[in-house]
Design a protein around this motif. Structure first.
Motif, short mmCIF file in Angstrom:
data_model
loop_
_atom_site.label_atom_id
_atom_site.label_comp_id
_atom_site.label_asym_id
_atom_site.label_seq_id
_atom_site.Cartn_x
_atom_site.Cartn_y
_atom_site.Cartn_z
N LEU A 41 0.84 -1.20 0.00
CA LEU A 41 0.00 0.00 0.00
C LEU A 41 0.87 1.25 0.00
CD1 LEU A 41 -2.72 1.50 0.31
CD2 LEU A 41 -2.42 1.30 2.80
N PHE A 42 0.57 2.18 -0.92
CA PHE A 42 1.20 3.49 -0.97
C PHE A 42 0.15 4.55 -0.65
CE2 PHE A 42 3.96 0.84 -3.56
CZ PHE A 42 5.22 1.23 -3.12
N PRO A 43 0.58 5.78 -0.28
CA PRO A 43 -0.38 6.78 0.20
C PRO A 43 -1.32 7.33 -0.86
CG PRO A 43 1.84 7.22 1.03
CD PRO A 43 1.97 6.17 -0.03
N GLU A 44 -2.31 8.04 -0.36
CA GLU A 44 -3.26 8.82 -1.15
C GLU A 44 -2.52 9.84 -2.02
OE1 GLU A 44 -6.86 12.04 -0.16
OE2 GLU A 44 -5.39 11.48 1.37
N LEU A 45 -2.90 9.95 -3.27
CA LEU A 45 -2.40 10.98 -4.20
C LEU A 45 -0.87 11.05 -4.24
CD1 LEU A 45 -4.96 13.85 -3.48
CD2 LEU A 45 -4.79 12.50 -5.58
N VAL A 46 -0.23 9.95 -3.96
CA VAL A 46 1.23 9.97 -3.89
C VAL A 46 1.87 10.27 -5.24
CG1 VAL A 46 1.51 7.47 -4.26
CG2 VAL A 46 3.22 8.73 -2.93
N ILE A 47 1.23 9.88 -6.35
CA ILE A 47 1.87 10.00 -7.66
C ILE A 47 1.88 11.43 -8.17
CG2 ILE A 47 1.65 9.32 -10.09
CD1 ILE A 47 0.75 6.55 -9.07
N HIS A 48 0.77 12.14 -8.03
CA HIS A 48 0.70 13.52 -8.54
C HIS A 48 0.82 14.58 -7.45
CE1 HIS A 48 -1.50 11.46 -12.00
NE2 HIS A 48 -0.40 11.96 -12.52
N GLY A 49 0.73 14.17 -6.20
CA GLY A 49 0.77 15.12 -5.11
C GLY A 49 -0.62 15.52 -4.66
N HIS A 50 -0.71 15.94 -3.40
CA HIS A 50 -1.99 16.27 -2.78
C HIS A 50 -2.36 17.73 -3.05
CE1 HIS A 50 -4.71 17.19 0.69
NE2 HIS A 50 -5.24 16.06 0.25
N CYS A 51 -3.41 17.94 -3.83
CA CYS A 51 -3.89 19.28 -4.17
C CYS A 51 -2.79 20.10 -4.86
CB CYS A 51 -4.41 20.01 -2.94
SG CYS A 51 -5.91 19.26 -2.23
N THR A 52 -2.09 19.46 -5.78
CA THR A 52 -1.11 20.16 -6.59
C THR A 52 -1.81 21.28 -7.38
OG1 THR A 52 0.12 18.10 -6.81
CG2 THR A 52 0.64 19.84 -8.39
N PRO A 53 -1.24 22.49 -7.44
CA PRO A 53 -1.94 23.59 -8.10
C PRO A 53 -2.40 23.29 -9.53
CG PRO A 53 -0.13 24.46 -6.82
CD PRO A 53 -0.03 22.96 -6.74
N ASN A 54 -1.63 22.54 -10.30
CA ASN A 54 -2.03 22.20 -11.67
C ASN A 54 -2.57 20.78 -11.75
OD1 ASN A 54 0.52 21.11 -11.18
ND2 ASN A 54 1.13 21.22 -13.34
N THR A 55 -3.38 20.40 -10.77
CA THR A 55 -3.94 19.06 -10.71
C THR A 55 -4.71 18.71 -11.99
OG1 THR A 55 -4.05 18.86 -8.30
CG2 THR A 55 -5.72 17.66 -9.56
N TRP A 56 -5.52 19.64 -12.49
CA TRP A 56 -6.34 19.32 -13.66
C TRP A 56 -5.46 18.94 -14.86
CZ3 TRP A 56 -7.40 20.57 -18.69
CH2 TRP A 56 -8.61 20.11 -19.21
N GLU A 57 -4.35 19.64 -15.04
CA GLU A 57 -3.46 19.34 -16.16
C GLU A 57 -2.73 18.01 -15.96
OE1 GLU A 57 -4.32 23.61 -16.18
OE2 GLU A 57 -3.57 22.27 -14.61
N LEU A 58 -2.40 17.69 -14.72
CA LEU A 58 -1.65 16.46 -14.43
C LEU A 58 -2.52 15.21 -14.46
CD1 LEU A 58 0.50 17.69 -11.41
CD2 LEU A 58 1.39 17.00 -13.64
N ALA A 59 -3.81 15.35 -14.15
CA ALA A 59 -4.68 14.19 -13.98
C ALA A 59 -4.72 13.34 -15.25
CB ALA A 59 -6.07 14.65 -13.59
N GLU A 60 -4.86 12.02 -15.05
CA GLU A 60 -4.77 11.05 -16.14
C GLU A 60 -5.99 10.14 -16.16
OE1 GLU A 60 -1.31 8.66 -15.63
OE2 GLU A 60 -0.06 10.33 -14.97
N PRO A 61 -6.28 9.55 -17.31
CA PRO A 61 -7.32 8.52 -17.34
C PRO A 61 -6.87 7.27 -16.61
CG PRO A 61 -6.24 8.69 -19.48
CD PRO A 61 -5.71 9.82 -18.65
N VAL A 62 -7.83 6.56 -16.07
CA VAL A 62 -7.61 5.27 -15.43
C VAL A 62 -8.53 4.25 -16.09
CG1 VAL A 62 -7.83 3.98 -13.27
CG2 VAL A 62 -6.93 6.31 -13.22
N PRO A 63 -7.99 3.15 -16.60
CA PRO A 63 -6.63 2.62 -16.42
C PRO A 63 -5.65 2.92 -17.55
CG PRO A 63 -8.01 0.91 -17.32
CD PRO A 63 -8.90 2.13 -17.20
N ASP A 64 -6.02 3.76 -18.50
CA ASP A 64 -5.21 3.88 -19.72
C ASP A 64 -4.14 4.96 -19.67
OD1 ASP A 64 -6.66 1.81 -20.94
OD2 ASP A 64 -8.26 3.21 -21.48
N GLY A 65 -3.97 5.63 -18.53
CA GLY A 65 -2.97 6.67 -18.43
C GLY A 65 -1.57 6.11 -18.18
N PRO A 66 -0.55 6.94 -18.35
CA PRO A 66 0.83 6.45 -18.22
C PRO A 66 1.19 5.98 -16.82
CG PRO A 66 0.76 8.85 -18.49
CD PRO A 66 -0.61 8.35 -18.79
N SER A 67 0.63 6.61 -15.80
CA SER A 67 1.01 6.20 -14.44
C SER A 67 0.47 4.81 -14.10
CB SER A 67 0.50 7.23 -13.42
OG SER A 67 1.18 8.46 -13.58
#
Length: 297
Positions: A41-67
């Protein structure tokens, strides 16, 4: 379920640095395999960060996104079940999502249901509470603030969950660069998070918690050592279905670390065979008030 060895990793989710974080996740998974863990188990929002200012731009589709593809590759190479948090985008709507992958690829996801007050500016709340049969056990996921609503863990248990995974990006105190300040923040975090032992006890489930650890940074807004960036004091905790603490990170320093424990199927069977096993003795016909949409004034 069968007896399963589980790891929980308390690590930093740097704001807007998914490549860095995924590389670190791969390294932690290697260490988990060395410790003979089957699930990490890894933490909540660990990959993009918690409430990152550019969250909308960073967000990815699931399951087809790169992360998610990278996580699936890690899980496949390491022969692990991996659970990690990211920002998911679907039809331009962003969700705080925890994904689950295994040796054979993507398994499923849990979107955070109840958003904390800062998260409402970035995310939409989810509407589903799934349970995943991953082979060794059945897993339910409750993300951070969702654990403060006992109904979430109860529904997961009623739907068959044996393990409750509790990823967090919890922030309680800002600490200064003094040992006593850091220790105070760490102990406060630990003591607060230990309250979730009751979720394990009241549902006779194993519970595994991993919180982000460290100052999350964001070089365009704050230097790495700024006190104005997100502070996560960190912790990792594992409880038995009787609510007893099985494993815990230390309580003095804020640092990245991993705990590992063997979760014994005999202990789960014993707790669920008790005469006072609450999922058997509860009286749902008395709980209609829980369906009210608003609290009476």
């Amino acid at each position: 379920m069968r007896t399963t060895r589980v790891a929980a990793v308390s690590m930093n989710g740097f704001l807007g640095e998914p490549a860095t974080v995924l590389q670190a996740i791969d390294g932690w998974c290697e260490r988990a395999v060395e410790a003979k863990a089957e699930c990490v188990l890894f933490p909540e929002l660990v990959i993009h960060g918690h409430c990152t200012p550019n969250t909308w731009e960073l967000a990815e589709p699931v399951p087809d996104g790169p992360s998610v593809r990278r996580l699936a590759d890690i899980a496949g190479r390491r022969h692990l079940i991996v659970c990690a948090g990211l920002s998911e985008k679907e039809r331009d709507i962003v969700f705080n999502t925890q994904v689950l992958v295994g040796p054979h690829g993507y398994i499923g996801k849990q979107r955070k249901l109840h958003l904390s007050r800062d998260e409402v500016f970035y995310y939409k709340g989810g509407r589903e509470i799934p349970v995943f049969d991953v082979g060794p056990c059945k897993i339910g996921i409750a993300i951070c603030y969702d654990n403060q609503f006992p109904e979430v863990a109860r529904v997961l248990a009623l739907r068959g969950a044996e393990f409750l995974l509790m990823p967090h990006a919890a922030r309680f105190k800002v600490w200064h660069d003094k040992p006593e300040s850091e220790a105070a923040a760490r102990r406060y975090s630990h003591e607060f998070l230990k309250k979730y032992a009751l979720r394990a006890r009241e549902n006779a489930c194993f519970a595994v918690l991993a919180d982000q650890a460290g100052r999350a940074g964001y070089v365009d807004l704050w230097p790495r050592d700024s006190e104005n960036q997100p502070h996560h004091a960190g912790a990792a905790l594992i409880w038995g279905p009787d609510g007893e603490l099985i494993a815990s990170t230390q309580e003095e320093r804020i640092r990245e670390e991993m705990i590992v424990a063997t979760l014994d199927t005999a202990v789960l069977a014993r707790e669920r065979a008790l005469g006072n096993y609450m999922l058997r003795t509860r009286r749902p016909e008395l709980f209609g008030e829980l369906l009210r949409e608003q609290v009476s004034s």
